[in-house]
Design a protein around this motif. Structure first.
Motif, short mmCIF file in Angstrom:
data_model
loop_
_atom_site.label_atom_id
_atom_site.label_comp_id
_atom_site.label_asym_id
_atom_site.label_seq_id
_atom_site.Cartn_x
_atom_site.Cartn_y
_atom_site.Cartn_z
N SER A 184 0.86 -1.19 0.00
CA SER A 184 0.00 0.00 0.00
C SER A 184 0.90 1.23 0.00
CB SER A 184 -0.87 0.05 1.27
OG SER A 184 -1.67 -1.10 1.38
N ALA A 206 -2.18 5.77 1.37
CA ALA A 206 -3.42 5.10 0.94
C ALA A 206 -4.45 5.17 2.06
CB ALA A 206 -3.12 3.65 0.59
N SER A 214 -10.44 7.06 -0.13
CA SER A 214 -9.31 7.88 -0.58
C SER A 214 -9.75 9.18 -1.23
CB SER A 214 -8.42 7.09 -1.53
OG SER A 214 -9.07 6.89 -2.76
N MET A 236 -5.87 5.61 -4.64
CA MET A 236 -4.89 5.23 -3.60
C MET A 236 -5.56 4.52 -2.42
SD MET A 236 -1.96 8.09 -3.45
CE MET A 236 -2.96 9.20 -2.52
N GLU A 286 -1.10 -1.07 -4.84
CA GLU A 286 0.09 -0.56 -5.51
C GLU A 286 0.50 -1.36 -6.75
OE1 GLU A 286 -0.46 2.22 -4.17
OE2 GLU A 286 1.66 2.70 -4.30
#
Ligand code: SF4
Length: 462
Positions: free
Chosen positions: A134, A138, A142, A358, A363
């Motif tokens: 992450s 994050a 978000s 995010m 990721e």
């Protein structure tokens, strides 16, 4: 200057356009569906009743065409990182590995791992990054939508537009869902937020707010997915919106147009949409459907049929808002293939590709802003201008910005700075709302070593 040669063949291009026919894969190739009839497949009820909700149900459909290691990998993600519970309509599962003919035990293992639809609908533990799972910044909500609720579930972020979250469920749950805080069932890692108000009261409060807020002209009717609202309730809500003079655009958000097209092909839904569309037309209101397709193989003949049914019912347009994800659609050919398939095959307007937000454990999907800029550059010039999708970054406390609108960019730390020209619903008293620069963050793993080192010393990556 080069002399023009009349009659010369077209110049070679980085991307070659070829119109290709849509394809509905044969679901009977999967052992668990070998006996499923065409009539059952077209039934929305059958599709909903046979959604895959756990690893065991997936195994019952695919059997040993997929090896045990894949199922274990999937179970590890379900019990570990997944922010969304599993819910996969047969229609969507059937588009995975669609170009591969199974030839025996284990033959679909590699195609399943590589499949773009699988990568975001059935994430497995080995998909996720282990260095920066992450981003340090994050967060569950978000985009801070809940902070901007004017009434429960009605986000007033832009001056003239609102987002109405009518419900918190969908017929399918996507691994990357930006509304993972609210949508779907709780998972081992995410205890979901629940609406407090009763559904009817919440919807009435939304309508009341819109009646007393004449500056709002555009309502995104969403969730979740409106396909999960019983049709009479959705029709009543939209009909009430059509009665509000200041509401000039209504967009119904439904990924199910792709994930469960059978829903939109039901007689009562088609007839009801016809009633709404004719009222909308009489009142000069734009009634559109916004769907969410991320890979060309998802656009099957049934999806095109459902789209045609909605356009025939009088809906002004069907547009696509996809999400840009590494491993799914983050190359120019993939995005152009998808856009042309939507446009030529189904009459769906390619509209936006959002950068993946995010949220935690995303990721491995997220791209850096510079990568998105390169993709936008690569898309230009092939599609008609009106159908060239814009790649947008949804910047927290700002909203959608085209990726080339970045104000400043620290490439070493992967921090982009953005500005805006309006106040969100929570900034009445903020004197700096229009002059502040707002930050967005590239995935740390895309940074040069000096940037990664900076984040190691400034944030806990776990
Ligand atoms: S359909 Fe939309 S709201 Fe539902 S899980 Fe997928 S991304 Fe989230």
């Amino acid at each position: 200057m080069t002399e023009t040669v009349v009659g010369a063949p077209p110049a070679p291009q980085p991307y070659s356009y070829r119109r290709s026919a849509l394809h509905e894969p044969d679901w009977r190739r999967f052992p668990g569906w070998a006996q499923v009839s065409g009539e059952e497949w077209r039934s929305a009820q059958w599709q909903r009743a046979h959604c895959v909700k756990n690893v065991g149900q997936l195994q019952a459909v695919l059997g040993d065409l997929v090896g045990a290691a894949f199922y274990e990998d999937l179970a590890a993600d379900v019990g570990g990182q997944a922010t969304m519970s599993m819910l996969l309509p047969p229609q969507m599962l059937n588009t995975m590995t669609s170009g591969t003919e199974p030839s025996g035990a284990g033959s679909l293992t590699e195609p399943m791992y590589a499949d773009p639809v699988r990568r975001y609908m059935l994430p497995v533990a080995s998909d996720r990054r282990t260095d920066w799972t992450s981003h340090p910044y994050a967060s569950r909500d978000s985009l801070h939508e809940q902070e901007m609720w004017a009434v429960e579930g009605l986000t007033h972020r832009y001056p003239t537009k609102v987002l109405a979250e009518l419900l918190s469920t969908c017929p399918q749950y996507c691994g990357h869902c930006t509304r993972m805080d609210l949508v779907g069932n709780s998972t081992p890692t995410v205890d979901k937020l629940r609406f407090v108000g009763k559904p009817d009261t919440r919807l009435a409060d939304m309508l009341d707010y819109l009646r007393r807020t004449p500056g709002v002209r555009d309502v995104v009717v969403s969730g979740g997915d409106v396909a999960n609202l019983p049709w009479p309730r959705l029709e009543a809500f939209v009909a009430a919106l059509l009665d509000i003079d200041n509401v000039r655009d209504i967009r119904l958000a439904s990924k199910a147009l792709m994930g469960l097209p059978q829903h939109w092909l039901q007689d009562d839904v088609r007839a009801g949409m016809g009633r709404l569309a004719s009222t909308a037309r009489a009142r000069g209101v734009g009634l559109a459907i916004h769907t969410h397709v991320n890979a060309a193989q998802s656009v099957t003949p049934l999806v095109a049929e459902a789209t045609r049914a909605m356009l025939d019912a009088g809906v002004r347009d069907v547009r696509n808002q996809g999400v840009l994800m590494r491993g799914v659609n983050a190359t120019v050919p993939q995005l152009l293939d998808l856009s042309f398939t939507l446009l030529d095959g189904a009459g769906i307007m390619p509209y936006y590709f959002y950068m993946c937000d995010m949220i935690p454990a995303s990721e491995h999907w997220r791209l850096a802003v510079w990568e998105a800029q390169e993709l936008q550059h690569g898309l230009m010039g092939y599609l008609p201008g009106f159908a060239t999708p814009r790649i947008v970054c949804d910047v927290p406390y700002v909203g959608k910005r085209w990726v080339h609108q970045v104000h400043d960019y620290d490439r070493e730390r992967g921090i982009t700075y953005w500005t805006k020209n309006y106040r969100t619903g929570i900034e009445h008293e903020d004197p700096e709302a229009l002059t502040r620069q707002y930050e967005y963050y590239d995935p740390v793993h895309t940074l040069p070593e000096s940037g990664r080192q900076w984040w190691r010393t400034h944030a806990d990556p776990t």
